[in-house]
Design a protein around this motif. Structure first.
Motif, PDB file in Angstrom:
ATOM      1  N   ARG A 176       1.061  -1.257   0.079  1.00 43.15           N
ATOM      2  CA  ARG A 176       0.041   0.128  -0.236  1.00 43.15           C
ATOM      3  C   ARG A 176       0.956   1.138  -0.125  1.00 43.15           C
ATOM      4  O   ARG A 176       1.971   1.054   0.774  1.00 43.15           O
ATOM      5  CB  ARG A 176      -0.810   0.178   1.158  1.00 43.15           C
TER       6      ARG A 176
ATOM      7  N   ILE B 167      -2.908   4.701  -1.558  1.00 40.71           N
ATOM      8  CA  ILE B 167      -4.011   5.044  -0.459  1.00 40.71           C
ATOM      9  C   ILE B 167      -3.982   6.863  -0.261  1.00 40.71           C
ATOM     10  O   ILE B 167      -3.121   7.015  -0.963  1.00 40.71           O
ATOM     11  CB  ILE B 167      -3.629   3.971   0.580  1.00 40.71           C
ATOM     12  N   THR B 168      -5.217   7.057   0.398  1.00 45.23           N
ATOM     13  CA  THR B 168      -3.758   8.699   0.810  1.00 45.23           C
ATOM     14  C   THR B 168      -3.295   8.861   2.396  1.00 45.23           C
ATOM     15  O   THR B 168      -2.796   7.622   2.967  1.00 45.23           O
ATOM     16  CB  THR B 168      -5.887   9.243   1.320  1.00 45.23           C
ATOM     17  N   SER B 169      -3.135  10.002   2.218  1.00 45.63           N
ATOM     18  CA  SER B 169      -2.116   9.943   3.808  1.00 45.63           C
ATOM     19  C   SER B 169      -3.093   9.509   4.866  1.00 45.63           C
ATOM     20  O   SER B 169      -2.382   9.940   6.055  1.00 45.63           O
ATOM     21  CB  SER B 169      -1.257  11.776   3.819  1.00 45.63           C
ATOM     22  N   GLU B 170      -4.036  10.285   5.083  1.00 47.83           N
ATOM     23  CA  GLU B 170      -5.185   9.915   5.165  1.00 47.83           C
ATOM     24  C   GLU B 170      -4.476   8.550   6.417  1.00 47.83           C
ATOM     25  O   GLU B 170      -4.959   7.968   7.386  1.00 47.83           O
ATOM     26  CB  GLU B 170      -6.376  10.150   5.804  1.00 47.83           C
ATOM     27  N   GLN B 171      -4.516   7.656   5.507  1.00 48.33           N
ATOM     28  CA  GLN B 171      -4.929   6.395   6.007  1.00 48.33           C
ATOM     29  C   GLN B 171      -4.138   5.185   5.938  1.00 48.33           C
ATOM     30  O   GLN B 171      -3.318   4.341   6.498  1.00 48.33           O
ATOM     31  CB  GLN B 171      -5.192   5.846   4.265  1.00 48.33           C
ATOM     32  N   TYR B 172      -2.443   6.381   6.182  1.00 48.83           N
ATOM     33  CA  TYR B 172      -1.240   6.485   6.331  1.00 48.83           C
ATOM     34  C   TYR B 172      -0.326   7.412   7.111  1.00 48.83           C
ATOM     35  O   TYR B 172       0.428   8.592   6.931  1.00 48.83           O
ATOM     36  CB  TYR B 172      -0.503   6.024   4.762  1.00 48.83           C
TER      37      TYR B 172
END
Length: 290
Positions: free
Chosen positions: A183, A244-249
């Motif tokens: 991811r 994925i988005t930065s919010e997801q990581y």
């Protein structure tokens, strides 16, 4: 013969510079890092120790100092702010002061993280800075000290550097050995820059009297997800990449979402262009595979 001092000589950029300079008889190299190497080729120098910096530079009298030393562990900087400030701000200050006394030129390597990443077009050298992390803040302080204490300076802001050592490319290739799927963040934009191509830009500019701030990344741009896809394709790895988005990581340090730099000063003042990031990356992968 010109005497060149390289700090952070055991890092990715320091090693790339050594590779380009080691066989050139017009240069004598003085390579330093926080720790000496076992072969003795790189000497120990703590750039956060003002007296040690002064002693080393007054003794060896380099014509050019290339500061590649930095605390680049972006997330660690958040929890070790004082250490980050010493290395990224005070170190450049002491080097600049010593360079001014001895008349040396100073090449100081900085970062795209001095910007907040809210732009909608590539940043140029004169754009307002607004760092959003401890790393970016301390690197900007280093820039300011260099400009304040040294007349003959070149500040080169670069981004997403990979070379000989720990980097995003090596991380992806390592993950590919253990996983069939990875991811990767797809909403942060910038430009992968090979340490070798950055070293070439430094060697070009240091032999001019054209002082000031320069942006120095490979040409073009991408995001981390697309970069990962390119890495696996070039390496012949069959790995699925999930965007994925930065919010997801989430990470301790905020990253600029858009930190594409335009090398305007290099282009306009010198007609100098760095390689397209894809071409520089293929060069790197060919060498890695050989």
């Amino acid at each position: 013969m010109q005497k060149i001092m390289i700090t952070g000589a055991a890092g990715q950029l320091g090693l790339a510079l050594h590779r380009l300079l080691r066989d050139d008889k017009q240069y004598k190299l003085f390579r330093t890092d926080a720790f000496a190497t076992e072969d003795g080729m790189v000497k120990a120098l703590d750039i956060t120790n003002e007296a040690a910096v002064n002693d080393y530079i007054s003794e060896n009298k380099p014509d050019i100092i290339i500061n590649c030393a930095a605390m680049t562990a972006v997330d660690l900087c958040e929890s070790e702010e004082e250490k980050a400030y010493r290395i990224n701000a005070l170190g450049p200050k002491y080097l600049a002061m010593a360079a001014e006394i001895t008349g040396a030129k100073l090449v100081h390597v900085s970062t795209d993280y001095v910007f907040d990443g809210l732009a909608s077009s590539p940043y140029i050298e004169s754009d307002a800075t607004n760092p959003i992390s401890v790393y970016g803040t301390t690197k900007l302080e280093g820039e300011k000290f260099v400009q304040e204490y040294c007349k003959k300076y070149y500040i080169l802001r670069t981004a997403w550097v990979y070379g000989e050592g720990k980097n995003f490319v090596k991380t992806m290739l390592r993950l590919a050995e253990q996983n069939s799927k990875v991811r990767v963040v797809a909403d942060q934009y910038g430009t992968p820059t090979s340490a070798l191509e950055l070293a070439r830009a430094i060697l070009f500019i240091m032999n001019t009297e054209s002082y000031g701030i320069y942006h120095a990344t490979c040409e073009g741009s991408t995001n981390w997800y697309e970069f990962a896809v390119t890495i696996f394709k070039e390496a012949g790895k069959n790995v699925e990449v999930e965007a994925i988005t930065s919010e997801q990581y989430p990470t301790p340090a905020k990253r600029p979402m858009y930190s594409i730099l335009e090398n305007r000063a290099f282009h306009q003042r010198h007609g100098y262009y760095m390689k397209e990031w894809t071409d520089a990356f293929r060069e790197y992968m060919r060498e890695l595979n050989s």
